[in-house]
Design a protein around this motif. Sequence first.
Motif, PDB file in Angstrom:
ATOM      1  N   LEU A  33      -3.772 -41.018-132.359  1.00  0.00           N
ATOM      2  CA  LEU A  33      -4.820 -41.716-131.616  1.00  0.00           C
ATOM      3  C   LEU A  33      -6.143 -40.971-131.708  1.00  0.00           C
ATOM      4  O   LEU A  33      -7.194 -41.579-131.923  1.00  0.00           O
ATOM      5  CB  LEU A  33      -4.421 -41.879-130.150  1.00  0.00           C
ATOM      6  N   ALA A  34      -6.113 -39.646-131.545  1.00  0.00           N
ATOM      7  CA  ALA A  34      -7.347 -38.858-131.644  1.00  0.00           C
ATOM      8  C   ALA A  34      -7.977 -39.020-133.028  1.00  0.00           C
ATOM      9  O   ALA A  34      -9.198 -39.176-133.150  1.00  0.00           O
ATOM     10  CB  ALA A  34      -7.072 -37.388-131.344  1.00  0.00           C
ATOM     11  N   ALA A  35      -7.161 -39.011-134.078  1.00  0.00           N
ATOM     12  CA  ALA A  35      -7.688 -39.188-135.443  1.00  0.00           C
ATOM     13  C   ALA A  35      -8.264 -40.582-135.631  1.00  0.00           C
ATOM     14  O   ALA A  35      -9.296 -40.755-136.291  1.00  0.00           O
ATOM     15  CB  ALA A  35      -6.587 -38.924-136.469  1.00  0.00           C
ATOM     16  N   ALA A  36      -7.627 -41.580-135.055  1.00  0.00           N
ATOM     17  CA  ALA A  36      -8.137 -42.953-135.158  1.00  0.00           C
ATOM     18  C   ALA A  36      -9.470 -43.079-134.412  1.00  0.00           C
ATOM     19  O   ALA A  36     -10.390 -43.744-134.887  1.00  0.00           O
ATOM     20  CB  ALA A  36      -7.115 -43.936-134.609  1.00  0.00           C
ATOM     21  N   PHE A  37      -9.585 -42.431-133.272  1.00  0.00           N
ATOM     22  CA  PHE A  37     -10.868 -42.428-132.555  1.00  0.00           C
ATOM     23  C   PHE A  37     -11.929 -41.671-133.352  1.00  0.00           C
ATOM     24  O   PHE A  37     -13.093 -42.062-133.381  1.00  0.00           O
ATOM     25  CB  PHE A  37     -10.723 -41.832-131.153  1.00  0.00           C
ATOM     26  N   LEU A  38     -11.532 -40.590-134.017  1.00  0.00           N
ATOM     27  CA  LEU A  38     -12.449 -39.853-134.890  1.00  0.00           C
ATOM     28  C   LEU A  38     -12.966 -40.775-135.994  1.00  0.00           C
ATOM     29  O   LEU A  38     -14.161 -40.828-136.266  1.00  0.00           O
ATOM     30  CB  LEU A  38     -11.733 -38.634-135.493  1.00  0.00           C
ATOM     31  N   ARG A  39     -12.062 -41.546-136.603  1.00  0.00           N
ATOM     32  CA  ARG A  39     -12.444 -42.515-137.643  1.00  0.00           C
ATOM     33  C   ARG A  39     -13.402 -43.583-137.095  1.00  0.00           C
ATOM     34  O   ARG A  39     -14.230 -44.118-137.816  1.00  0.00           O
ATOM     35  CB  ARG A  39     -11.209 -43.231-138.198  1.00  0.00           C
ATOM     36  N   ALA A  40     -13.287 -43.872-135.788  1.00  0.00           N
ATOM     37  CA  ALA A  40     -14.140 -44.881-135.151  1.00  0.00           C
ATOM     38  C   ALA A  40     -15.475 -44.293-134.677  1.00  0.00           C
ATOM     39  O   ALA A  40     -16.264 -44.994-134.059  1.00  0.00           O
ATOM     40  CB  ALA A  40     -13.406 -45.514-133.981  1.00  0.00           C
ATOM     41  N   GLY A  41     -15.702 -42.992-134.958  1.00  0.00           N
ATOM     42  CA  GLY A  41     -16.985 -42.382-134.620  1.00  0.00           C
ATOM     43  C   GLY A  41     -17.010 -41.574-133.340  1.00  0.00           C
ATOM     44  O   GLY A  41     -18.069 -41.106-132.917  1.00  0.00           O
ATOM     45  N   CYS A  42     -15.868 -41.372-132.710  1.00  0.00           N
ATOM     46  CA  CYS A  42     -15.815 -40.564-131.489  1.00  0.00           C
ATOM     47  C   CYS A  42     -15.683 -39.088-131.845  1.00  0.00           C
ATOM     48  O   CYS A  42     -15.229 -38.742-132.933  1.00  0.00           O
ATOM     49  CB  CYS A  42     -14.629 -40.984-130.625  1.00  0.00           C
ATOM     50  N   ARG A  43     -16.053 -38.253-130.900  1.00  0.00           N
ATOM     51  CA  ARG A  43     -15.906 -36.820-131.101  1.00  0.00           C
ATOM     52  C   ARG A  43     -14.628 -36.340-130.417  1.00  0.00           C
ATOM     53  O   ARG A  43     -14.147 -36.959-129.473  1.00  0.00           O
ATOM     54  CB  ARG A  43     -17.136 -36.081-130.579  1.00  0.00           C
ATOM     55  N   VAL A  44     -14.081 -35.228-130.934  1.00  0.00           N
ATOM     56  CA  VAL A  44     -12.791 -34.708-130.483  1.00  0.00           C
ATOM     57  C   VAL A  44     -12.998 -33.438-129.662  1.00  0.00           C
ATOM     58  O   VAL A  44     -13.741 -32.554-130.071  1.00  0.00           O
ATOM     59  CB  VAL A  44     -11.883 -34.408-131.700  1.00  0.00           C
ATOM     60  N   LEU A  45     -12.320 -33.357-128.513  1.00  0.00           N
ATOM     61  CA  LEU A  45     -12.346 -32.142-127.699  1.00  0.00           C
ATOM     62  C   LEU A  45     -11.129 -31.270-127.955  1.00  0.00           C
ATOM     63  O   LEU A  45     -11.232 -30.054-127.941  1.00  0.00           O
ATOM     64  CB  LEU A  45     -12.396 -32.486-126.211  1.00  0.00           C
ATOM     65  N   SER A  46      -9.961 -31.914-128.132  1.00  0.00           N
ATOM     66  CA  SER A  46      -8.749 -31.110-128.309  1.00  0.00           C
ATOM     67  C   SER A  46      -7.658 -31.933-128.983  1.00  0.00           C
ATOM     68  O   SER A  46      -7.699 -33.155-128.981  1.00  0.00           O
ATOM     69  CB  SER A  46      -8.235 -30.604-126.955  1.00  0.00           C
ATOM     70  N   ASP A  47      -6.697 -31.212-129.533  1.00  0.00           N
ATOM     71  CA  ASP A  47      -5.531 -31.843-130.144  1.00  0.00           C
ATOM     72  C   ASP A  47      -4.278 -31.153-129.636  1.00  0.00           C
ATOM     73  O   ASP A  47      -4.177 -29.918-129.695  1.00  0.00           O
ATOM     74  CB  ASP A  47      -5.602 -31.725-131.667  1.00  0.00           C
ATOM     75  N   ASP A  48      -3.350 -31.913-129.118  1.00  0.00           N
ATOM     76  CA  ASP A  48      -2.033 -31.480-128.682  1.00  0.00           C
ATOM     77  C   ASP A  48      -2.035 -30.729-127.348  1.00  0.00           C
ATOM     78  O   ASP A  48      -1.180 -30.946-126.527  1.00  0.00           O
ATOM     79  CB  ASP A  48      -1.324 -30.663-129.751  1.00  0.00           C
ATOM     80  N   ILE A  49      -2.988 -29.825-127.140  1.00  0.00           N
ATOM     81  CA  ILE A  49      -3.077 -29.109-125.870  1.00  0.00           C
ATOM     82  C   ILE A  49      -4.512 -29.198-125.376  1.00  0.00           C
ATOM     83  O   ILE A  49      -5.443 -28.842-126.093  1.00  0.00           O
ATOM     84  CB  ILE A  49      -2.660 -27.633-126.014  1.00  0.00           C
TER      85      ILE A  49
END
Length: 192
Positions: A26-42
Amino acid sequence: MHASCVEIGGRAVLFTGPTCAGKSLLAAAFLRAGCRVLSDDIAVLNVAAPTGPAVLPSFPRLRLWRSALNELGFSLEDLRRSRPELEKYDISTENAFIAQPRPLTAMYHLRRWRKGIEVTTTRLYAARAMRDAAQAVYCAQPGRALDPEPASTQRIAGLCSGASSHILYCKPGLDSISAIITNLLQEHNHHL
């Protein structure tokens, strides 16, 4: 929290779930949609932040299984494996990384879709929200030995009072993920 987190409309949206629930996908799909990422898994949270619960940024990368990368259309060509024995790869999020904490607006606890479920999300309230948030605490068992029960319950209560809590039912496949992203982007940008 055992969660991945993205920024939508300037605020943090958290996706919790057990291993292989789809948090990183989901985080990667949001990244593809132009969102920024704060964290992955933890995700590390500050529940005592002056403006309410906030998510702290973590290491700028996502880790995804080969099948998830293929489904999202990422090329494996320039990616390195997370561990040599696994078909899991690191995706840098440095270009879409947030260096400052973001206020938490919502938590989505991922569940597998089952036949007969007609909704994508269900809002949780009170004790149910606290129970699901407590279950999403990373390494909760060892933490209970170090953290007295009233203090940890107070932190969970503060977290749930500062952010909405939901069950997010995920159907397998990219079509379902695209619909989830569209719905959540509309919902959270609407609250600006």
